[in-house]
Scaffold this motif. Sequence first.
Motif, mmCIF file in Angstrom:
data_model
loop_
_atom_site.group_PDB
_atom_site.id
_atom_site.type_symbol
_atom_site.label_atom_id
_atom_site.label_comp_id
_atom_site.label_asym_id
_atom_site.label_seq_id
_atom_site.Cartn_x
_atom_site.Cartn_y
_atom_site.Cartn_z
ATOM 1 N N VAL A 29 0.843 -1.185 0.000
ATOM 2 C CA VAL A 29 0.000 0.000 0.000
ATOM 3 C C VAL A 29 0.883 1.242 0.000
ATOM 4 C CG1 VAL A 29 -1.762 1.282 1.275
ATOM 5 C CG2 VAL A 29 -1.853 -1.200 1.181
ATOM 6 N N ASN A 30 1.984 1.161 0.786
ATOM 7 C CA ASN A 30 2.983 2.229 0.802
ATOM 8 C C ASN A 30 4.296 1.647 1.328
ATOM 9 O OD1 ASN A 30 3.112 2.508 3.749
ATOM 10 N ND2 ASN A 30 1.076 3.429 3.569
ATOM 11 N N GLU A 31 5.343 2.416 1.309
ATOM 12 C CA GLU A 31 6.667 1.930 1.707
ATOM 13 C C GLU A 31 6.795 1.625 3.199
ATOM 14 O OE1 GLU A 31 9.263 0.947 -0.166
ATOM 15 O OE2 GLU A 31 7.854 1.244 -1.817
ATOM 16 N N ASP A 32 5.859 2.111 4.011
ATOM 17 C CA ASP A 32 5.904 1.847 5.450
ATOM 18 C C ASP A 32 5.422 0.438 5.813
ATOM 19 O OD1 ASP A 32 6.840 4.425 5.873
ATOM 20 O OD2 ASP A 32 4.809 5.248 6.098
ATOM 21 N N VAL A 33 4.762 -0.224 4.886
ATOM 22 C CA VAL A 33 4.258 -1.580 5.122
ATOM 23 C C VAL A 33 5.441 -2.551 5.041
ATOM 24 C CG1 VAL A 33 2.732 -3.376 4.229
ATOM 25 C CG2 VAL A 33 2.020 -0.983 4.160
ATOM 26 N N PRO A 34 5.583 -3.457 6.011
ATOM 27 C CA PRO A 34 6.704 -4.400 5.981
ATOM 28 C C PRO A 34 6.573 -5.404 4.827
ATOM 29 C CG PRO A 34 5.243 -4.893 7.823
ATOM 30 C CD PRO A 34 4.741 -3.635 7.193
ATOM 31 N N ASP A 35 7.705 -5.986 4.436
ATOM 32 C CA ASP A 35 7.702 -7.009 3.398
ATOM 33 C C ASP A 35 6.886 -8.214 3.875
ATOM 34 O OD1 ASP A 35 9.281 -5.513 1.705
ATOM 35 O OD2 ASP A 35 11.154 -6.344 2.464
ATOM 36 N N PRO A 36 6.231 -8.921 2.955
ATOM 37 C CA PRO A 36 5.319 -10.009 3.338
ATOM 38 C C PRO A 36 6.024 -11.352 3.570
ATOM 39 C CG PRO A 36 5.241 -9.683 0.992
ATOM 40 C CD PRO A 36 6.153 -8.619 1.541
ATOM 41 N N HIS A 37 7.027 -11.369 4.432
ATOM 42 C CA HIS A 37 7.781 -12.604 4.675
ATOM 43 C C HIS A 37 6.905 -13.714 5.262
ATOM 44 C CE1 HIS A 37 11.538 -10.781 3.571
ATOM 45 N NE2 HIS A 37 11.297 -9.761 4.392
#
Length: 65
Positions: free
Chosen positions: A21-29
């Motif tokens: 959604v934006n760069e503040d969202v963590p990677d979906p590991h």
Amino acid sequence: MQVTAKDKGTLVKWTREYEKVNEDVPDPHAYLEFAVNITKILRVTISAHNIKITSFGSVIPKTCI
């Protein structure tokens, strides 16, 4: 998911697309870890029940082949 029957086994290819959604969202590991764990469970279950996958959605016990 793509499933391809091989002479000795079956090849399964998982594809997952993810858009932040934006760069503040963590990677979906967590999604990757989930897919790895499900794959391991499926492999053990399929091996334990002596099942051969001929195509996606077609599962035949090896005793019937």
